[in-house]
Write a protein that holds these residues in place. Structure first.
Motif, mmCIF file in Angstrom:
data_model
loop_
_atom_site.group_PDB
_atom_site.id
_atom_site.type_symbol
_atom_site.label_atom_id
_atom_site.label_comp_id
_atom_site.label_asym_id
_atom_site.label_seq_id
_atom_site.Cartn_x
_atom_site.Cartn_y
_atom_site.Cartn_z
ATOM 1 N N PRO A 81 0.789 -1.221 0.000
ATOM 2 C CA PRO A 81 0.000 0.000 0.000
ATOM 3 C C PRO A 81 0.824 1.274 0.000
ATOM 4 O O PRO A 81 0.337 2.325 -0.383
ATOM 5 C CB PRO A 81 -0.828 -0.123 1.296
ATOM 6 C CG PRO A 81 -0.073 -1.097 2.146
ATOM 7 C CD PRO A 81 0.567 -2.041 1.191
ATOM 8 N N MET A 82 2.112 1.198 0.381
ATOM 9 C CA MET A 82 2.929 2.407 0.417
ATOM 10 C C MET A 82 3.836 2.518 -0.814
ATOM 11 O O MET A 82 4.626 3.428 -0.932
ATOM 12 C CB MET A 82 3.784 2.421 1.686
ATOM 13 C CG MET A 82 2.970 2.410 2.982
ATOM 14 S SD MET A 82 1.763 3.761 3.057
ATOM 15 C CE MET A 82 2.884 5.157 3.183
ATOM 16 N N CYS A 83 3.737 1.553 -1.728
ATOM 17 C CA CYS A 83 4.600 1.570 -2.901
ATOM 18 C C CYS A 83 3.971 2.390 -4.021
ATOM 19 O O CYS A 83 2.835 2.819 -3.948
ATOM 20 C CB CYS A 83 4.875 0.147 -3.380
ATOM 21 S SG CYS A 83 5.802 -0.831 -2.170
ATOM 22 N N GLY A 84 4.727 2.558 -5.102
ATOM 23 C CA GLY A 84 4.271 3.393 -6.205
ATOM 24 C C GLY A 84 3.081 2.839 -6.939
ATOM 25 O O GLY A 84 2.337 3.582 -7.559
ATOM 26 N N GLY A 85 2.888 1.525 -6.917
ATOM 27 C CA GLY A 85 1.736 0.940 -7.573
ATOM 28 C C GLY A 85 1.947 0.826 -9.065
ATOM 29 O O GLY A 85 2.965 0.321 -9.524
ATOM 30 N N ALA A 86 0.982 1.313 -9.845
ATOM 31 C CA ALA A 86 1.010 1.157 -11.285
ATOM 32 C C ALA A 86 1.255 2.493 -11.971
ATOM 33 O O ALA A 86 0.603 3.495 -11.661
ATOM 34 C CB ALA A 86 -0.308 0.560 -11.759
#
Length: 346
Positions: A81-86
């Motif tokens: 949830p704290m990462c850059g994602g897409a």
């Protein structure tokens, strides 16, 4: 036979184009614009046609249809949830709502409240499209364009797009930049962004500022938009429109407003407040359905001016002027049109 703009706008209005080119690939799109510029031929870019009011006489130049396609997602497989994602790069000609639907299905958070908005992805950064508490400015990482002045491809980071309420650097310098693709940074998750719009929160049965499942947010927004005639439906003349015709006015905080008019402080714009164009219209004597059998305000939502099936652009503009001038006479606030006017003035 010349191509009619009426066949390519959600208002279903507009006369013929002198010439028409369809850019299915980025190379075709850039070549068509570049050739027209070299020949000093006027250019009109058309994709979804949801934000255009075109003259009955049409367009005396080259219409370049943006019909590019492609969605490329750079997804972190183990993104928490704290990462850059897409990071999702979307071609300008892609349908906006189809992209939102894909984002929701993929668990990409940040555009769910923008469901049901007609038009293309490439148009969204120009207007800084927004609704129900979200704006594309919140998720755009970069915009890649063809610069017609410098004659080359340029990439603008989101912060360099100079986004504001329904505006951007692209809108402030109209016609210069042809959007090629837009890259969105969307975080992973099953819950949407905190619900920032009271009406949407009530519909979802949650408190403002809390989160709700992505799919539920999308369905709630689609339901609200359908109830206002803001989801395209060929059988419903309330949807034969360009969406909200007038922007919500942003005014000096000390400007007098009628008693009861909404006032929202504008973060980052000290001394400025926003008020509701729909409220001003309704309280100036223009009710839902105001007009005639050719053109009228929507029967569901006073911000939309609608083609009842046999209208002309001239009819639409006559009604727009009547509403704008009536609101100004009654409230002292001059409304500004949101759609782009082509070959006409308000």
């Amino acid at each position: 036979m010349p191509e009619l703009l009426a066949s390519h706008t959600t208002l279903r209005l507009g006369g013929p184009a002198r010439s028409w080119v369809r850019g299915r690939t980025e190379d075709e799109l850039v070549a068509a614009v570049r050739e027209a510029d070299e020949q000093q031929d006027p250019v009109l870019l058309v994709a979804g046609g949801s934000n255009l009011v075109v003259a009955d006489e049409g367009f005396d130049g080259k219409v370049v249809e943006i019909a590019t396609s492609g969605v490329v997602a750079d997804v972190e497989e183990d993104a928490g949830p704290m990462c850059g994602g897409a990071l999702v790069t979307v071609s300008a000609g892609e349908d906006w709502d189809a992209f939102v639907e894909r984002a929701v299905a993929s668990g990409w958070v940040g555009v769910e409240a923008l469901s049901g908005i007609p038009g293309s992805v490439g148009a969204t950064p120009i207007q800084n499209v927004g609704a129900y508490g979200q704006e594309v400015a919140q998720t755009i990482a970069r915009v890649r364009v063809w610069d017609r002045v410098l004659k080359g491809v340029r990439t603008f980071a989101g912060v360099d797009c100079v986004f504001g309420y329904r505006t951007s650097r692209f809108k402030k310098d109209p016609g210069r930049h042809v959007v090629l693709d837009v890259t969105f940074q969307l975080r992973p998750g099953s819950l949407g962004e905190p619900v920032a719009y009271a009406e949407l929160a009530r519909t979802l049965g949650v408190e403002p500022g809390t989160r709700a499942p992505l799919a539920e947010v999308r369905e709630a927004v689609l339901g609200l938009r359908r109830g206002k005639g803001m989801v395209l439906d060929a059988a419903d003349h309330d949807t034969w429109s360009a969406g909200s015709f007038f922007t919500n006015p942003v005014l000096p905080a000390d400007q007098p407003l009628p008693d009861g008019a909404p006032r929202w402080e504008q973060p980052g714009a000290q001394g400025r407040v926003k008020t509701s164009a729909a409220w001003l219209i309704e309280h100036s004597g223009f009710h839902k359905g105001y007009g005639n059998d050719r053109v009228s305000l929507s029967t569901k939502h006073t911000l939309a001016l609608t083609n009842r099936g046999s209208a002309t652009t001239s009819d639409l503009l006559d009604l727009a002027r009547e509403v704008r001038d009536g609101v100004e006479a009654r409230t002292g606030v001059r409304l500004v049109n949101e759609p782009v006017l082509v070959g006409v003035e308000l």
